[in-house]
Design a protein around this motif. Structure first.
Motif, PDB file in Angstrom:
ATOM      1  N   LEU A   1      90.068  23.561  76.427  1.00 25.77           N
ATOM      2  CA  LEU A   1      89.997  22.760  75.212  1.00 25.77           C
ATOM      3  C   LEU A   1      89.142  21.530  75.486  1.00 25.77           C
ATOM      4  O   LEU A   1      89.360  20.830  76.477  1.00 25.77           O
ATOM      5  N   VAL A   2      88.183  21.275  74.605  1.00 25.72           N
ATOM      6  CA  VAL A   2      87.288  20.133  74.774  1.00 25.72           C
ATOM      7  C   VAL A   2      87.262  19.334  73.486  1.00 25.72           C
ATOM      8  O   VAL A   2      86.814  19.841  72.448  1.00 25.72           O
ATOM      9  N   GLU A   3      87.740  18.092  73.561  1.00 23.79           N
ATOM     10  CA  GLU A   3      87.751  17.210  72.394  1.00 23.79           C
ATOM     11  C   GLU A   3      86.446  16.436  72.284  1.00 23.79           C
ATOM     12  O   GLU A   3      85.766  16.187  73.287  1.00 23.79           O
TER      13      GLU A   3
ATOM     14  N   MET B   1      98.283  24.845  67.435  1.00 20.21           N
ATOM     15  CA  MET B   1      97.459  23.796  68.003  1.00 20.21           C
ATOM     16  C   MET B   1      97.912  22.466  67.434  1.00 20.21           C
ATOM     17  O   MET B   1      98.363  22.388  66.287  1.00 20.21           O
ATOM     18  N   GLY B   2      97.786  21.450  68.264  1.00 18.32           N
ATOM     19  CA  GLY B   2      98.237  20.148  67.822  1.00 18.32           C
ATOM     20  C   GLY B   2      97.394  19.017  68.386  1.00 18.32           C
ATOM     21  O   GLY B   2      96.645  19.207  69.351  1.00 18.32           O
ATOM     22  N   TRP B   3      97.536  17.885  67.764  1.00 14.20           N
ATOM     23  CA  TRP B   3      96.929  16.639  68.237  1.00 14.20           C
ATOM     24  C   TRP B   3      98.050  15.699  68.676  1.00 14.20           C
ATOM     25  O   TRP B   3      98.968  15.415  67.893  1.00 14.20           O
ATOM     26  N   PHE B   4      97.967  15.254  69.896  1.00 12.55           N
ATOM     27  CA  PHE B   4      98.862  14.233  70.427  1.00 12.55           C
ATOM     28  C   PHE B   4      98.054  12.958  70.655  1.00 12.55           C
ATOM     29  O   PHE B   4      96.832  12.995  70.751  1.00 12.55           O
ATOM     30  N   ARG B   5      98.766  11.852  70.771  1.00  6.07           N
ATOM     31  CA  ARG B   5      98.105  10.613  71.173  1.00  6.07           C
ATOM     32  C   ARG B   5      99.007   9.846  72.131  1.00  6.07           C
ATOM     33  O   ARG B   5     100.229   9.985  72.096  1.00  6.07           O
ATOM     34  N   GLN B   6      98.353   9.065  72.963  1.00  8.64           N
ATOM     35  CA  GLN B   6      99.089   8.263  73.930  1.00  8.64           C
ATOM     36  C   GLN B   6      98.433   6.899  74.054  1.00  8.64           C
ATOM     37  O   GLN B   6      97.277   6.793  74.463  1.00  8.64           O
TER      38      GLN B   6
ATOM     39  N   GLY C   1      93.459  19.498  76.380  1.00 11.68           N
ATOM     40  CA  GLY C   1      92.129  18.967  76.590  1.00 11.68           C
ATOM     41  C   GLY C   1      92.193  17.711  77.451  1.00 11.68           C
ATOM     42  O   GLY C   1      93.276  17.265  77.835  1.00 11.68           O
ATOM     43  N   GLN C   2      91.031  17.136  77.706  1.00 15.07           N
ATOM     44  CA  GLN C   2      90.949  15.983  78.593  1.00 15.07           C
ATOM     45  C   GLN C   2      91.197  14.669  77.859  1.00 15.07           C
ATOM     46  O   GLN C   2      91.406  13.632  78.495  1.00 15.07           O
ATOM     47  N   GLY C   3      91.179  14.704  76.541  1.00 11.38           N
ATOM     48  CA  GLY C   3      91.434  13.513  75.749  1.00 11.38           C
ATOM     49  C   GLY C   3      90.165  12.799  75.313  1.00 11.38           C
ATOM     50  O   GLY C   3      89.128  12.882  75.984  1.00 11.38           O
ATOM     51  N   THR C   4      90.257  12.123  74.182  1.00  9.49           N
ATOM     52  CA  THR C   4      89.149  11.324  73.672  1.00  9.49           C
ATOM     53  C   THR C   4      89.715   9.994  73.164  1.00  9.49           C
ATOM     54  O   THR C   4      90.752   9.965  72.501  1.00  9.49           O
ATOM     55  N   GLN C   5      89.048   8.900  73.491  1.00 12.75           N
ATOM     56  CA  GLN C   5      89.548   7.574  73.146  1.00 12.75           C
ATOM     57  C   GLN C   5      89.209   7.231  71.703  1.00 12.75           C
ATOM     58  O   GLN C   5      88.062   7.378  71.266  1.00 12.75           O
ATOM     59  N   VAL C   6      90.205   6.749  70.988  1.00 18.44           N
ATOM     60  CA  VAL C   6      90.026   6.203  69.640  1.00 18.44           C
ATOM     61  C   VAL C   6      90.475   4.751  69.679  1.00 18.44           C
ATOM     62  O   VAL C   6      91.610   4.462  70.058  1.00 18.44           O
ATOM     63  N   THR C   7      89.576   3.862  69.310  1.00 16.15           N
ATOM     64  CA  THR C   7      89.889   2.428  69.284  1.00 16.15           C
ATOM     65  C   THR C   7      89.605   1.891  67.889  1.00 16.15           C
ATOM     66  O   THR C   7      88.498   2.056  67.375  1.00 16.15           O
ATOM     67  N   VAL C   8      90.619   1.271  67.298  1.00 15.11           N
ATOM     68  CA  VAL C   8      90.490   0.713  65.957  1.00 15.11           C
ATOM     69  C   VAL C   8      90.603  -0.806  66.066  1.00 15.11           C
ATOM     70  O   VAL C   8      91.640  -1.318  66.494  1.00 15.11           O
ATOM     71  N   SER C   9      89.555  -1.491  65.685  1.00 10.37           N
ATOM     72  CA  SER C   9      89.554  -2.952  65.771  1.00 10.37           C
ATOM     73  C   SER C   9      90.028  -3.562  64.456  1.00 10.37           C
ATOM     74  O   SER C   9      89.803  -3.006  63.379  1.00 10.37           O
ATOM     75  N   SER C  10      90.662  -4.701  64.563  1.00 11.34           N
ATOM     76  CA  SER C  10      91.196  -5.362  63.358  1.00 11.34           C
ATOM     77  C   SER C  10      90.183  -6.320  62.752  1.00 11.34           C
ATOM     78  O   SER C  10      89.145  -6.601  63.321  1.00 11.34           O
TER      79      SER C  10
END
Length: 123
Positions: A3-5, A33-38, A114-123
């Motif tokens: 799996l590759v995100e 299939m699912g999406w997790f976040r950490q 998968g290896q994970g992909t970073q999501v960053t949300v700025s305020s």
């Protein structure tokens, strides 16, 4: 199954991102299939999950109405459309899959990651 995100990045609050997860190998083992976040210092949590036929779809309360999970079985690809993003959505997002054809809620139940992909949300 591999799996590759892709699709993560930096976005302002209120913005949108679309994550993709391409599966290869024994893709018949991806019935759910699912999406997790950490987030840092927190446990990995299920955000959304979908079965192969899309007969079952589940969202966490924190993202329901803002995120949409979908899959294209012909392309062996899972998607997560994320709208109205909030700073608290900041995390590493992981794609997961398992041959069980039902929604699985815990990370320990998924066989493939998968290896994970970073999501960053700025305020």
């Amino acid at each position: 199954v591999q799996l590759v995100e892709s699709g993560g990045g930096l976005v302002q609050a209120g913005g949108s991102l679309r994550l993709s997860c391409a599966a290869s190998g024994r893709t018949f083992n991806t019935d759910v299939m699912g999406w997790f976040r950490q987030a840092p210092g927190k446990e990995r949590e299920l955000v959304a999950a979908i079965t192969r036929s899309e007969s079952e779809i589940w969202y966490s309360a924190s993202v329901k109405g803002r995120f949409t999970i979908s899959r294209d079985n012909a392309k062996n690809t899972l998607y997560l459309q994320m709208n109205s993003l909030k700073p608290e959505d900041t995390a590493v997002y992981y794609c997961a899959a398992d041959p069980q054809n039902r929604i699985l809620f815990f990370a320990r139940d998924y066989d493939y990651w998968g290896q994970g992909t970073q999501v960053t949300v700025s305020s």
